[in-house]
Write an enzyme that holds these catalytic residues in place. Structure first.
Site, PDB file in Angstrom:
ATOM      1  N   PHE A   1      16.764 -10.928  13.576  1.00 35.17           N
ATOM      2  CA  PHE A   1      17.489 -10.158  14.583  1.00 35.17           C
ATOM      3  C   PHE A   1      17.593  -8.715  14.049  1.00 35.17           C
ATOM      4  CE2 PHE A   1      18.200 -12.762  18.299  1.00 35.17           C
ATOM      5  CZ  PHE A   1      17.494 -13.877  17.872  1.00 35.17           C
TER       6      PHE A   1
ATOM      7  N   LYS B   1       3.606  -9.089  16.486  1.00 34.39           N
ATOM      8  CA  LYS B   1       4.398 -10.200  15.930  1.00 34.39           C
ATOM      9  C   LYS B   1       4.153 -11.468  16.749  1.00 34.39           C
ATOM     10  CE  LYS B   1       6.336  -7.997  12.549  1.00 34.39           C
ATOM     11  NZ  LYS B   1       5.927  -8.304  11.171  1.00 34.39           N
TER      12      LYS B   1
ATOM     13  N   ASN C   1       0.832  -1.212   0.000  1.00 37.95           N
ATOM     14  CA  ASN C   1       0.000   0.000   0.000  1.00 37.95           C
ATOM     15  C   ASN C   1       0.868   1.265   0.000  1.00 37.95           C
ATOM     16  OD1 ASN C   1       0.955   0.216   2.583  1.00 37.95           O
ATOM     17  ND2 ASN C   1      -1.043   0.228   3.600  1.00 37.95           N
TER      18      ASN C   1
ATOM     19  N   TYR D   1       3.989  -3.123  18.845  1.00 40.34           N
ATOM     20  CA  TYR D   1       4.560  -3.712  17.620  1.00 40.34           C
ATOM     21  C   TYR D   1       5.015  -5.145  17.892  1.00 40.34           C
ATOM     22  CZ  TYR D   1       8.456  -5.167  14.745  1.00 40.34           C
ATOM     23  OH  TYR D   1       9.304  -5.930  13.987  1.00 40.34           O
TER      24      TYR D   1
ATOM     25  N   SER E   1       9.993 -11.456  14.447  1.00 37.34           N
ATOM     26  CA  SER E   1      11.060 -10.625  14.994  1.00 37.34           C
ATOM     27  C   SER E   1      11.605 -11.239  16.276  1.00 37.34           C
ATOM     28  CB  SER E   1      10.457  -9.253  15.308  1.00 37.34           C
ATOM     29  OG  SER E   1      11.305  -8.519  16.149  1.00 37.34           O
TER      30      SER E   1
HETATM   31  C1  UD1 Z   1      14.255  -2.602  17.645  1.00 38.90           C
HETATM   32  C2  UD1 Z   1      12.995  -3.204  18.243  1.00 38.90           C
HETATM   33  C3  UD1 Z   1      12.654  -4.484  17.517  1.00 38.90           C
HETATM   34  C4  UD1 Z   1      12.587  -4.252  16.018  1.00 38.90           C
HETATM   35  C5  UD1 Z   1      13.909  -3.686  15.557  1.00 38.90           C
HETATM   36  C6  UD1 Z   1      13.918  -3.379  14.063  1.00 38.90           C
HETATM   37  C7  UD1 Z   1      12.651  -2.782  20.643  1.00 38.90           C
HETATM   38  C8  UD1 Z   1      12.887  -3.258  22.025  1.00 38.90           C
HETATM   39  N1  UD1 Z   1      13.191  -3.516  19.658  1.00 38.90           N
HETATM   40  O1  UD1 Z   1      15.332  -3.454  17.947  1.00 38.90           O
HETATM   41  O2  UD1 Z   1      11.418  -4.937  17.967  1.00 38.90           O
HETATM   42  O3  UD1 Z   1      12.339  -5.482  15.359  1.00 38.90           O
HETATM   43  O4  UD1 Z   1      14.149  -2.460  16.244  1.00 38.90           O
HETATM   44  O5  UD1 Z   1      13.077  -2.315  13.751  1.00 38.90           O
HETATM   45  O6  UD1 Z   1      12.013  -1.785  20.406  1.00 38.90           O
HETATM   46  N2  UD1 Z   1      20.735   2.616  19.827  1.00 38.90           N
HETATM   47  C9  UD1 Z   1      21.438   3.753  20.177  1.00 38.90           C
HETATM   48  N3  UD1 Z   1      21.146   4.930  19.552  1.00 38.90           N
HETATM   49  C10 UD1 Z   1      20.189   5.025  18.579  1.00 38.90           C
HETATM   50  C11 UD1 Z   1      19.480   3.852  18.225  1.00 38.90           C
HETATM   51  C12 UD1 Z   1      19.776   2.674  18.877  1.00 38.90           C
HETATM   52  O7  UD1 Z   1      22.297   3.712  21.060  1.00 38.90           O
HETATM   53  O8  UD1 Z   1      19.971   6.130  18.050  1.00 38.90           O
HETATM   54  C13 UD1 Z   1      21.090   1.332  20.476  1.00 38.90           C
HETATM   55  C14 UD1 Z   1      19.943   0.668  21.208  1.00 38.90           C
HETATM   56  O9  UD1 Z   1      19.887   1.096  22.539  1.00 38.90           O
HETATM   57  C15 UD1 Z   1      20.309  -0.816  21.042  1.00 38.90           C
HETATM   58  C16 UD1 Z   1      21.018  -0.877  19.697  1.00 38.90           C
HETATM   59  O10 UD1 Z   1      21.457   0.456  19.438  1.00 38.90           O
HETATM   60  O11 UD1 Z   1      21.231  -1.202  22.039  1.00 38.90           O
HETATM   61  C17 UD1 Z   1      20.120  -1.331  18.563  1.00 38.90           C
HETATM   62  O12 UD1 Z   1      18.933  -0.537  18.528  1.00 38.90           O
HETATM   63  P1  UD1 Z   1      17.889  -0.610  17.326  1.00 38.90           P
HETATM   64  O13 UD1 Z   1      18.601  -0.499  16.031  1.00 38.90           O
HETATM   65  O14 UD1 Z   1      16.814   0.385  17.602  1.00 38.90           O
HETATM   66  O15 UD1 Z   1      17.312  -2.091  17.398  1.00 38.90           O
HETATM   67  P2  UD1 Z   1      16.631  -2.884  18.632  1.00 38.90           P
HETATM   68  O16 UD1 Z   1      16.257  -1.983  19.727  1.00 38.90           O
HETATM   69  O17 UD1 Z   1      17.497  -4.050  18.929  1.00 38.90           O
END
Ligand code: UD1
Length: 345
Positions: A184, A159, A32, A155, A130
């Site tokens: 992952f 899933k 969509n 979200y 996920s």
């Molecule tokens: C998140 C979601 C997950 C989703 C995935 C992909 C949660 C708990 N998990 O995973 O459900 O499938 O995204 O969309 O919401 N980080 C920073 N700075 C940033 C962004 C992230 O330090 O600006 C850190 C986070 O704290 C984490 C790691 O980077 O430790 C990965 O974060 P992110 O890429 O958002 O993925 P997840 O949180 O693992």
């Protein structure tokens, strides 16, 4: 096989369409375009050198969806053998603000889709799940036997609930073959730099935020917490190249062909990297400095999550090929060539 790809214009969907077509499968994309644009399919078509049949439809719209499926069946003279189902909303943050939209798009949408697949005689599905269904994982590395946990946002619950709905459906009707793929952390982009992740607004995820800092669109990276129980205090995740992830779907078609019933696989590399390790890997791979600032922990984050991907290797013959350097290189190549993404959002 003749495959219906819902959400095929999106980040993971468009990379999967390429791998499917390169493996000799026929695809039709239904999307969509709520969080994607047709240009990604034009780019994907450029990569594979063939047209990609596209039908703009919302999976919640029974008539629109059915019309698209029928139009494609009439055009090709072939019924769909399998559906790879990516379509859905995917921002954990946004889902906390607008949960009903998430339940409607993801759950109602999937229910309508399943009804139409049955009507069209297709009882095979590969579903985008996920690692968030594990909540804070009870076992590291996370195997598929690790119990599902408490999700930290709607979200993740969609899933988790959809996995349950699909499991119940397959129990009720064993003619169904369903593969649940628990992703992952997908990052990176196609090596051509023609397609990649194109988030709407300020990125929530780590890698698109890093590439936007590298591109000068954002001043510095916010690192959410350096006091986790990990060697450097920052969160550890299992980053996987999106092309490896896409190839996992092609391999999962083998399980569908072998009439797997219900099967669940983790798709990850089995190797965890901390936020600081990713920043360093990006700097080294691309020769670009990423300024950062340490912030408070982000609500809902877990300290450590990485997969045990052995089951997918054993049963599907799938194993991630790319490492963190490849992921960082390809993510930056995409961002550099498309500083404003494809939709210019
Ligand atoms: C998140 C979601 C997950 C989703 C995935 C992909 C949660 C708990 N998990 O995973 O459900 O499938 O995204 O969309 O919401 N980080 C920073 N700075 C940033 C962004 C992230 O330090 O600006 C850190 C986070 O704290 C984490 C790691 O980077 O430790 C990965 O974060 P992110 O890429 O958002 O993925 P997840 O949180 O693992």
């Amino acid at each position: 096989m003749n495959i219906l790809v819902t959400g095929g214009a999106g980040y993971i969907g468009s990379h999967t369409v390429i791998e499917l077509m390169n493996s000799g499968h026929q695809v039709a994309v239904v999307d969509n375009l709520a969080n994607s644009c047709e240009k990604s399919l034009e780019r994907a078509a450029e990569i594979v050198g063939r047209e990609i049949p596209f039908y703009k439809a919302d999976i919640r719209d029974r008539e629109g969806l059915s019309g698209a499926m029928k139009a494609h069946e009439d055009r090709t003279g072939q019924a769909f053998d399998c559906c790879i189902h990516f379509a859905g909303l995917k921002s954990p943050n946004e889902s906390i603000r607008i949960p009903l939209e998430y339940y409607d798009n993801n759950i109602t949408g999937t229910q309508v889709l399943l009804g139409e697949l049955i009507r069209h005689g297709c009882k095979n599905m590969i579903f985008s799940s996920s690692a968030s269904v594990y909540g804070s994982p009870a076992v590291i590395p996370v195997t598929e036997e690790c119990p599902k946990g408490q999700c930290t946002n709607p979200y993740g619950w969609t899933k988790s609930m959809l996995e349950q709905i699909l499991t119940d459906l397959q129990t009720a009707d064993p003619e169904w073959n369903i593969v649940l793929l628990r992703y992952f952390n997908p990052i990176g982009a196609h090596e051509s730099g023609l397609i990649g992740e194109d988030p709407n607004g300020i990125p929530n995820n780590l890698m698109p935020y890093i590439t936007q800092v590298a591109a000068g669109r954002r001043k510095e990276l916010n690192i959410y917490g350096d006091d986790y129980d990990t060697p450097d205090g920052t969160g550890i995740r299992d980053y996987i190249h999106v092309v490896d992830l896409a190839r996992g779907h092609v391999k999962a078609l083998g399980a569908i062909g072998n009439k797997c019933g219900l099967a669940v696989y983790n798709l990850g590399t089995g190797r965890g990297y901390s936020v600081l390790e990713v920043v360093r890997a990006f700097e080294e791979a691309n020769g670009v400095k990423i300024p950062y600032i340490i912030r408070e922990r982000r609500a809902g984050d877990v300290a450590v999550s990485y997969s045990d991907p052995a089951k997918a290797e054993r049963e599907l013959g799938w194993k991630a090929q790319y490492g963190i350097t490849d992921m960082c290189r390809d993510a930056w190549n995409w961002q550099r060539k498309n500083p404003d993404g494809l939709s210019g959002r």
